[in-house]
Design a protein around this motif. Structure first.
Motif, PDB file in Angstrom:
ATOM      1  N   ASN A 323      47.319  37.217  35.975  1.00 40.23           N
ATOM      2  CA  ASN A 323      46.541  35.616  35.269  1.00 40.23           C
ATOM      3  C   ASN A 323      45.370  36.315  34.374  1.00 40.23           C
ATOM      4  O   ASN A 323      44.377  36.548  34.502  1.00 40.23           O
ATOM      5  N   PRO A 324      46.251  36.767  33.329  1.00 38.04           N
ATOM      6  CA  PRO A 324      45.213  37.240  31.589  1.00 38.04           C
ATOM      7  C   PRO A 324      44.246  36.268  31.753  1.00 38.04           C
ATOM      8  O   PRO A 324      44.039  34.935  31.994  1.00 38.04           O
ATOM      9  N   LEU A 325      42.850  36.693  31.145  1.00 35.12           N
ATOM     10  CA  LEU A 325      42.320  35.073  30.834  1.00 35.12           C
ATOM     11  C   LEU A 325      42.198  35.069  29.502  1.00 35.12           C
ATOM     12  O   LEU A 325      42.814  35.446  28.208  1.00 35.12           O
ATOM     13  N   SER A 326      41.617  34.032  29.177  1.00 35.83           N
ATOM     14  CA  SER A 326      41.590  32.722  28.019  1.00 35.83           C
ATOM     15  C   SER A 326      40.576  33.722  26.900  1.00 35.83           C
ATOM     16  O   SER A 326      39.635  34.387  27.716  1.00 35.83           O
ATOM     17  N   LEU A 327      40.737  33.107  25.933  1.00 33.10           N
ATOM     18  CA  LEU A 327      39.604  33.514  25.187  1.00 33.10           C
ATOM     19  C   LEU A 327      38.028  33.318  25.262  1.00 33.10           C
ATOM     20  O   LEU A 327      37.608  34.142  25.259  1.00 33.10           O
ATOM     21  N   ALA A 328      38.070  31.813  25.893  1.00 35.65           N
ATOM     22  CA  ALA A 328      36.893  31.051  26.513  1.00 35.65           C
ATOM     23  C   ALA A 328      36.644  32.125  27.355  1.00 35.65           C
ATOM     24  O   ALA A 328      35.375  32.257  28.469  1.00 35.65           O
ATOM     25  N   GLU A 329      37.309  32.555  28.493  1.00 36.58           N
ATOM     26  CA  GLU A 329      36.916  32.994  29.587  1.00 36.58           C
ATOM     27  C   GLU A 329      36.730  34.465  29.424  1.00 36.58           C
ATOM     28  O   GLU A 329      35.578  34.792  30.476  1.00 36.58           O
ATOM     29  N   GLN A 330      37.020  35.034  28.281  1.00 33.74           N
ATOM     30  CA  GLN A 330      37.012  36.670  28.294  1.00 33.74           C
ATOM     31  C   GLN A 330      35.155  36.404  27.928  1.00 33.74           C
ATOM     32  O   GLN A 330      34.279  37.406  28.363  1.00 33.74           O
ATOM     33  N   VAL A 331      34.978  35.894  27.379  1.00 30.67           N
ATOM     34  CA  VAL A 331      33.696  35.272  26.170  1.00 30.67           C
ATOM     35  C   VAL A 331      32.502  35.138  27.539  1.00 30.67           C
ATOM     36  O   VAL A 331      31.492  35.899  27.812  1.00 30.67           O
ATOM     37  N   SER A 332      32.524  34.355  27.845  1.00 29.43           N
ATOM     38  CA  SER A 332      31.716  33.870  28.850  1.00 29.43           C
ATOM     39  C   SER A 332      31.640  34.646  30.302  1.00 29.43           C
ATOM     40  O   SER A 332      30.405  34.849  31.100  1.00 29.43           O
ATOM     41  N   LEU A 333      32.605  34.914  30.793  1.00 28.80           N
ATOM     42  CA  LEU A 333      32.316  36.295  31.834  1.00 28.80           C
ATOM     43  C   LEU A 333      31.997  37.573  31.148  1.00 28.80           C
ATOM     44  O   LEU A 333      30.876  38.087  32.047  1.00 28.80           O
ATOM     45  N   LEU A 334      31.860  37.960  29.826  1.00 33.53           N
ATOM     46  CA  LEU A 334      31.509  38.768  29.453  1.00 33.53           C
ATOM     47  C   LEU A 334      30.338  39.140  29.651  1.00 33.53           C
ATOM     48  O   LEU A 334      29.557  39.859  29.559  1.00 33.53           O
ATOM     49  N   VAL A 335      29.672  38.512  28.316  1.00 30.89           N
ATOM     50  CA  VAL A 335      28.697  37.875  28.674  1.00 30.89           C
ATOM     51  C   VAL A 335      27.835  38.143  29.692  1.00 30.89           C
ATOM     52  O   VAL A 335      26.351  38.219  29.647  1.00 30.89           O
ATOM     53  N   PHE A 336      28.230  37.632  30.328  1.00 35.28           N
ATOM     54  CA  PHE A 336      27.022  37.067  32.000  1.00 35.28           C
ATOM     55  C   PHE A 336      27.016  38.506  32.790  1.00 35.28           C
ATOM     56  O   PHE A 336      26.124  39.257  33.050  1.00 35.28           O
ATOM     57  N   MET A 337      28.111  39.485  32.275  1.00 30.75           N
ATOM     58  CA  MET A 337      28.645  40.737  33.327  1.00 30.75           C
ATOM     59  C   MET A 337      27.355  41.698  32.194  1.00 30.75           C
ATOM     60  O   MET A 337      26.610  42.785  33.298  1.00 30.75           O
ATOM     61  N   ILE A 338      27.239  41.411  30.632  1.00 30.17           N
ATOM     62  CA  ILE A 338      26.323  42.148  29.968  1.00 30.17           C
ATOM     63  C   ILE A 338      24.829  42.402  30.565  1.00 30.17           C
ATOM     64  O   ILE A 338      23.840  42.905  30.466  1.00 30.17           O
ATOM     65  N   ILE A 339      24.693  40.331  31.272  1.00 30.99           N
ATOM     66  CA  ILE A 339      23.434  40.378  31.122  1.00 30.99           C
ATOM     67  C   ILE A 339      23.254  40.951  33.047  1.00 30.99           C
ATOM     68  O   ILE A 339      21.709  41.406  33.490  1.00 30.99           O
ATOM     69  N   ALA A 340      24.303  41.317  34.136  1.00 28.41           N
ATOM     70  CA  ALA A 340      23.899  41.310  35.249  1.00 28.41           C
ATOM     71  C   ALA A 340      24.250  42.643  35.392  1.00 28.41           C
ATOM     72  O   ALA A 340      23.983  43.846  36.154  1.00 28.41           O
ATOM     73  N   SER A 341      24.288  43.157  34.246  1.00 26.69           N
ATOM     74  CA  SER A 341      24.907  45.245  33.952  1.00 26.69           C
ATOM     75  C   SER A 341      23.074  45.609  33.551  1.00 26.69           C
ATOM     76  O   SER A 341      22.987  46.961  33.712  1.00 26.69           O
ATOM     77  N   LYS A 342      22.254  44.946  34.072  1.00 31.02           N
ATOM     78  CA  LYS A 342      20.901  45.935  32.762  1.00 31.02           C
ATOM     79  C   LYS A 342      20.314  46.478  34.459  1.00 31.02           C
ATOM     80  O   LYS A 342      20.660  46.262  35.748  1.00 31.02           O
TER      81      LYS A 342
END
Length: 455
Positions: A323-342
């Motif tokens: 179930n590969p991620l689309s480019l938009a899904e990749q960006v939104s998911l990973l921006v969220f993860m960086i914020i959550a990884s503090k």
């Protein structure tokens, strides 16, 4: 006598290398026994963590309290946070690029046991932004030290530093006292370091014993790809930036921090080297305010290795689940993860929990796939920790250069090996505590030069 001490610490780190080799051997030969050795590694890392809060407190209070202008401290913090944001974005982009090129997860299959392991990682992994911000405030003035929270200690130290700054001459005796306490805690840390071979042996043996060679073979593509990506980021991106801005060779800086990298490699935690990074950056010729603010803040916000890991691991899991991620899904998911990884940089295994929490909130159907990399996460956490550490070392040099809080002549001398780091005390004992008030200058200034003149 100093030469004899350096010789003894040289043997200490040779012993660490031997302990790592022995731990790997025991892990393969007797995995059942090796797993039981885990408390040795955990105990050593806990001893190091015990010293982090007092070292950060002393470093920041001495740095902020001895600066005349409070605005300078704000400028350092603002520059550091801005740099962290830009570099995290660059690391994200590199991880996305390499992850999409490698496509490493397409040949793996999900079993029931693996799915259960992935779901377990997601339990309690997510944290709201409000919870994070409130968590920076300690329950009491001293609980930041007892609970070992880096950002809480940073807040208390900044408040104390600004208060002493406002007190002027009245606060100078307090600064001198904190200077003596700093020497005490660094001396204790130097004593603790003699347990490093035991901790390294236990930590490595437990990891190898629990993982085995089969997991390494089946997941070699994602693991090797991640290591190569981290290496390219450090040597190409950070190396070029360091050369252009500060005129410093990345290889010389990494060689200077070689013992810290060995410590991280053997414990899989960048937090184990945080106190030594503070000491070594000050010894390098960077002012106390820059080191005291940039290093602890970077351990929570400058997560270059974690950013690369989250991007590549997310793409890997999505591909493996079909179930590969689309480019938009990749960006939104990973921006969220960086914020959550503090705050996850120094904690072993925190990257895996952050990955699971991010997938849980954005693509719940992919959470089970996290179990696919549970077996090799500990090996990947070493690359995360090494990259995070290198990123924070480079950031400290860059921020010092931008704020003109760096003695470039001393940097050249230290990196050339002509001004050796004192492994016995981890501080420059020739600089007495009563020189602290002389550092009330806009740059590293005359006080810093006087304090370092005897090196």
């Amino acid at each position: 006598m100093a030469a004899a001490q350096r010789d003894r610490t040289h043997y200490l780190y040779l012993a660490v290398i031997a302990a790592v080799v022995l731990g790997i051997t025991v892990g393969f030969v007797a995995p059942g026994v090796a797993v039981e050795l885990k408390p040795l590694g955990t105990g050593f890392v806990n001893l190091i963590k015990m010293m982090i809060s007092p070292i950060i407190f002393c470093t920041i209070v001495l740095g902020v309290g001895s600066v005349r202008k409070a605005a300078k401290v704000g400028a350092v913090g603002g520059l550091a946070l801005g740099y962290f944001l830009v570099m995290s974005t660059v690391a994200l982009a590199i991880g996305l690029l390499v992850g999409n090129i490698l496509d490493p997860g397409s040949s793996l299959h999900l079993t029931k046991e693996v799915a259960e392991a992935g779901a377990k990682q997601a339990d309690g992994a997510s944290e709201s932004t409000a919870d994070f911000l409130l968590g920076i405030i300690p329950k009491t003035l001293v609980s930041a030290f007892t609970e070992g929270e880096v950002l809480q200690t940073l807040l208390v130290a900044l408040l104390a530093g600004f208060a002493l700054q406002a007190m002027g001459k009245t606060g100078e005796p307090v600064l001198r006292g904190i200077g003596h306490i700093q020497r005490l805690v660094f001396r204790i840390l130097a004593m603790i370091m003699w347990a490093a071979p035991i901790g390294a042996f236990g930590a490595i043996a437990a990891v190898v014993g629990a993982t085995g060679i089969d997991a390494l073979k089946s997941l070699a593509v994602i693991m090797i790809g991640f290591y190569v990506t981290c290496a390219l980021f450090v040597f190409v991106v950070l190396g070029a930036l360091l050369r252009v801005v500060a005129g410093v060779n990345i290889l010389a800086l990494l060689k200077y921090l070689g013992r810290e990298f060995l410590l991280i490699l053997s414990t899989s935690s960048s937090e184990s080297a945080l106190p030594r990074l503070i000491a070594k950056m000050e010894h390098l010729g960077i002012s106390k305010p820059v080191v005291g603010i940039t290093v602890p803040t970077g351990y929570s916000f400058n997560l270059d290795g974690t950013a690369i890991y989250l991007t590549m691991a997310s793409l890997f899991v999505a591909e493996a689940m079909g179930n590969p991620l689309s480019l938009a899904e990749q960006v939104s998911l990973l921006v969220f993860m960086i914020i959550a990884s503090k705050g996850a940089a120094g904690v072993t295994g925190a990257g895996l929990a952050t990955l699971a929490g991010g997938l849980q909130s954005h693509r719940p159907e992919l959470v089970d796939g996290v179990g696919l990399i549970v077996g090799i996460d500990r090996f990947m956490s070493e690359a995360r920790a090494l990259t995070n550490f290198a990123g924070n070392a480079v950031a400290t040099v860059l921020v010092g250069t931008w704020t003109k809080e760096i003695d470039k002549a001393r940097v050249s001398e230290v990196l050339a090996g002509r001004v050796p780091f004192d492994e016995k005390t981890l501080v420059d004992d020739h600089a007495p505590a009563d020189t602290v008030p002389d550092q009330r200058a806009d740059g590293p200034g005359e006080g810093v030069e006087k304090a370092r003149a005897g090196v």
